[in-house]
Design an enzyme around this catalytic site. Sequence first.
Site, mmCIF file in Angstrom:
data_model
loop_
_atom_site.group_PDB
_atom_site.id
_atom_site.type_symbol
_atom_site.label_atom_id
_atom_site.label_comp_id
_atom_site.label_asym_id
_atom_site.label_seq_id
_atom_site.Cartn_x
_atom_site.Cartn_y
_atom_site.Cartn_z
ATOM 1 N N CYS A 95 0.866 -1.175 0.000
ATOM 2 C CA CYS A 95 0.000 0.000 0.000
ATOM 3 C C CYS A 95 0.907 1.231 0.000
ATOM 4 C CB CYS A 95 -0.951 -0.002 1.200
ATOM 5 S SG CYS A 95 -0.104 0.082 2.782
ATOM 6 N N THR A 96 0.341 2.412 0.173
ATOM 7 C CA THR A 96 1.109 3.640 -0.010
ATOM 8 C C THR A 96 2.335 3.722 0.906
ATOM 9 O OG1 THR A 96 -0.992 4.687 -0.508
ATOM 10 C CG2 THR A 96 0.899 6.149 -0.175
#
Length: 318
Positions: A185-186
Amino acid sequence: MAVHKIVLFYGFAPLADPRAVQLWQRALAERWDLRGRVIVAEHGINATLEGTVENLKQYVKTTRTYPGFENIDVKWSDGSGADFPRLSVKVRPELVAFGAPEALQMGTDGVQGGGARLSPQELNDLVARRGDDVVMFDGRNAFEAEIGRFRDAVVPDVATTRDFVDVLDSGAYDELKDRPVVTYCTGGVRCEVLSKLMVDRGFSEVYQLDGGIVRYGEAFGDDGLWDGSLYVFDDRRHVEFGPATVPLGRCAACQAVTALYENCGDPSCSTLTLCCEDCAATHREGRCDACITERPGGTVRETRGREQRVEGALHATV
Ligand SMILES: [Zn+2]
Ligand SMILES: [Zn+2]
């Protein structure tokens, strides 16, 4: 002129009094003139803040004095000084809203029982060793992956993080349970929870990309396994990791290359659609397909500014 930066970090630590931490964090951020978003929960803290380098250093140093936050891993990136319209510091039931707070057991070093952590280099090594057997599993909302993702990644069709539990329980990805699965994810915080949810559901070899896409991009730029741009929940809207980034996003209306999303014109809708600059004005006057089907009598907002767009984007993250 002052140099502006953006810090992104999270820390899992059991907080006896999240409200007190919220007030302390707000006071710190105001004192150092920072803008952005801080979420505090019983399980820890998650923050994205912009300010001058000097002020951010003071803020990070002070935040690290809190028991449990000593070792928070802070990612730094460039800011313009105007990437966040305001400061928001909130207490929430979960750091990231999976709708499954009970899935988390906290230890002194964070979430227990999640996927094994891989550094960017360790991820590349795993893929070099195991090849196509390795599954890259996108832990973000599906729209974020439209402009950038790991090569050949599985992108679950989720509109919000809350949908992951249902998607996993549906059995849609059961055939991956015996393969090496790497969630990403980010900045890594969503994978702390997602990888645990997958382990709990019988995925036998689960990894999480430590530091997320941000760290991976810092390490390998355009020369790794990442393709396209990274969606971010602030006024930068997207970031690239090098000059040779090949854009993946296409305008939903005209297929032109774009990495920009527009809100649906309906004020009650948080759907984001990829849209080029030329088509943006027309898009704002309309409503998305889901709105038209679900609420035939809906209306379009009269004026739309930066604030509303960012609100929509923030809404989409949780
Ligand atoms: Zn277009
Ligand atoms: Zn809509």
